[in-house]
Design a protein around this motif. Structure first.
Motif, PDB file in Angstrom:
ATOM      1  N   PRO A  66     -25.396   8.605  97.560  1.00 15.09           N
ATOM      2  CA  PRO A  66     -25.400   9.061  98.953  1.00 15.09           C
ATOM      3  C   PRO A  66     -24.109   8.671  99.672  1.00 15.09           C
ATOM      4  N   GLY A  67     -23.673   9.516 100.593  1.00 22.10           N
ATOM      5  CA  GLY A  67     -22.454   9.237 101.329  1.00 22.10           C
ATOM      6  C   GLY A  67     -22.489   7.927 102.084  1.00 22.10           C
ATOM      7  N   ARG A  68     -23.653   7.558 102.613  1.00 21.20           N
ATOM      8  CA  ARG A  68     -23.756   6.299 103.358  1.00 21.20           C
ATOM      9  C   ARG A  68     -23.524   5.097 102.442  1.00 21.20           C
ATOM     10  N   VAL A  69     -23.945   5.224 101.180  1.00 23.04           N
ATOM     11  CA  VAL A  69     -23.719   4.146 100.223  1.00 23.04           C
ATOM     12  C   VAL A  69     -22.225   3.988  99.970  1.00 23.04           C
ATOM     13  N   ARG A  70     -21.534   5.094  99.788  1.00 19.31           N
ATOM     14  CA  ARG A  70     -20.093   5.026  99.576  1.00 19.31           C
ATOM     15  C   ARG A  70     -19.390   4.380 100.767  1.00 19.31           C
ATOM     16  N   ALA A  71     -19.827   4.738 101.976  1.00 21.06           N
ATOM     17  CA  ALA A  71     -19.192   4.209 103.177  1.00 21.06           C
ATOM     18  C   ALA A  71     -19.411   2.713 103.316  1.00 21.06           C
ATOM     19  N   VAL A  72     -20.620   2.259 103.022  1.00 18.19           N
ATOM     20  CA  VAL A  72     -20.960   0.848 103.201  1.00 18.19           C
ATOM     21  C   VAL A  72     -20.323  -0.028 102.122  1.00 18.19           C
ATOM     22  N   GLU A  73     -20.422   0.413 100.869  1.00 17.50           N
ATOM     23  CA  GLU A  73     -19.988  -0.428  99.754  1.00 17.50           C
ATOM     24  C   GLU A  73     -18.512  -0.262  99.423  1.00 17.50           C
ATOM     25  N   GLY A  74     -17.945   0.874  99.747  1.00 21.37           N
ATOM     26  CA  GLY A  74     -16.518   1.072  99.550  1.00 21.37           C
ATOM     27  C   GLY A  74     -16.064   0.856  98.126  1.00 21.37           C
ATOM     28  N   ALA A  75     -14.994   0.060  97.967  1.00 24.59           N
ATOM     29  CA  ALA A  75     -14.357  -0.133  96.671  1.00 24.59           C
ATOM     30  C   ALA A  75     -15.267  -0.790  95.649  1.00 24.59           C
ATOM     31  N   LEU A  76     -16.311  -1.452  96.088  1.00 20.10           N
ATOM     32  CA  LEU A  76     -17.195  -2.128  95.142  1.00 20.10           C
ATOM     33  C   LEU A  76     -17.746  -1.169  94.103  1.00 20.10           C
ATOM     34  N   LEU A  77     -18.071   0.045  94.507  1.00 16.14           N
ATOM     35  CA  LEU A  77     -18.704   1.009  93.612  1.00 16.14           C
ATOM     36  C   LEU A  77     -17.783   2.139  93.184  1.00 16.14           C
ATOM     37  N   GLU A  78     -16.609   2.212  93.741  1.00 16.95           N
ATOM     38  CA  GLU A  78     -15.733   3.362  93.519  1.00 16.95           C
ATOM     39  C   GLU A  78     -15.022   3.279  92.177  1.00 16.95           C
ATOM     40  N   PRO A  79     -15.109   4.325  91.352  1.00 12.89           N
ATOM     41  CA  PRO A  79     -14.338   4.326  90.098  1.00 12.89           C
ATOM     42  C   PRO A  79     -12.838   4.246  90.397  1.00 12.89           C
ATOM     43  N   GLY A  80     -12.129   3.558  89.567  1.00 12.02           N
ATOM     44  CA  GLY A  80     -10.687   3.493  89.727  1.00 12.02           C
ATOM     45  C   GLY A  80     -10.201   2.564  90.816  1.00 12.02           C
ATOM     46  N   ALA A  81     -11.088   1.742  91.387  1.00 17.04           N
ATOM     47  CA  ALA A  81     -10.687   0.859  92.487  1.00 17.04           C
ATOM     48  C   ALA A  81     -10.207  -0.505  92.010  1.00 17.04           C
ATOM     49  N   ALA A  82     -10.128  -0.726  90.707  1.00 16.41           N
ATOM     50  CA  ALA A  82      -9.713  -2.031  90.198  1.00 16.41           C
ATOM     51  C   ALA A  82      -8.291  -2.365  90.612  1.00 16.41           C
ATOM     52  N   LEU A  83      -8.071  -3.622  90.976  1.00 17.82           N
ATOM     53  CA  LEU A  83      -6.762  -4.113  91.392  1.00 17.82           C
ATOM     54  C   LEU A  83      -6.141  -4.967  90.297  1.00 17.82           C
ATOM     55  N   ASP A  84      -4.839  -5.175  90.400  1.00 11.16           N
ATOM     56  CA  ASP A  84      -4.158  -6.081  89.481  1.00 11.16           C
ATOM     57  C   ASP A  84      -4.626  -7.515  89.716  1.00 11.16           C
TER      58      ASP A  84
END
Length: 211
Positions: A66-84
């Motif tokens: 759901p869009g609200r989940v993406r908005a609330v959790e942000g980078a936690l769940l987003e593919p490709g959001a890993a940092l160095d």
């Protein structure tokens, strides 16, 4: 292959003057996992296949969230959001499980209460233990360039880390750990072909760490 004894933290109690002053206290036991020198080589082919399929599973699950989940959790769940610089420091962590996909129900997402985990240093590497809650993975973290590969087993009860990877294939678990923000990591475990478990990791404040 050679067996390496790994120190894993197996029991957890809370102590403090008030609920906001809880302190993580742990004791140490020994487990073994098989280590022949590389993260890719330590994993059974079936588990390696799950990790190979993780990007595709992740994109599909993310697209259904759901869009609200993406908005609330942000980078936690987003593919490709890993940092160095994914390095984890030994110590106690708050860990919150988020389940994505069909197993999470009609909403395709379910968040569970925060529990406690511990990262420990042993034999030049790191081990990981989830100390409280119902799902209790324990095992070893293998460092690569931008992430760790986690290989372990789901334990039967709190304080009992007798199960090691390869002992019971039904309880074997493999995933990846990535940094997604300042003092914020995620452990992502593919479960089946359309489900993910994401464990958010944030350090327990210094004043609550075990001395």
């Amino acid at each position: 292959m050679r067996s390496v004894a790994l120190a894993v933290l197996v029991s957890f109690v809370l102590a403090g003057c008030a609920a906001t002053r809880e302190t993580a206290v742990v004791s140490v036991a020994q487990i073994e996992i098989i280590d022949d020198g590389g993260a890719g080589q330590v994993i059974r082919p079936a588990d390696q296949a799950k990790l190979d399929a993780l990007p595709a599973i992740w994109r599909a699950v993310w697209g259904q969230s759901p869009g609200r989940v993406r908005a609330v959790e942000g980078a936690l769940l987003e593919p490709g959001a890993a940092l160095d610089h994914p390095e984890l420091s030994p110590g106690s962590y708050n860990c919150r499980l988020i389940r994505l996909g069909r197993r999470a129900g009609a909403r395709r997402m379910r968040s569970f209460p925060t529990h406690f985990c511990h990262v420990g240093a042993a034999n030049g590497g790191l081990n990981f233990t989830k100390q409280t809650g119902s799902d209790l993975p324990a095992g070893h973290l293998y460092k690569t360039e931008k992430r760790y590969t986690f290989v372990g087993a789901l334990q039967r009860a709190q304080g009992d880390n007798s199960l090691v990877y390869g002992t019971d294939q039904a309880r074997d678990i493999a995933g990846v750990v990535e940094r997604v923000g300042p003092f914020r990591w995620r452990m992502v475990v593919p479960v089946g072909e359309q489900d993910l478990d994401v464990l958010e990791l944030t350090p327990v404040p210094v004043e609550r760490q075990a001395s």
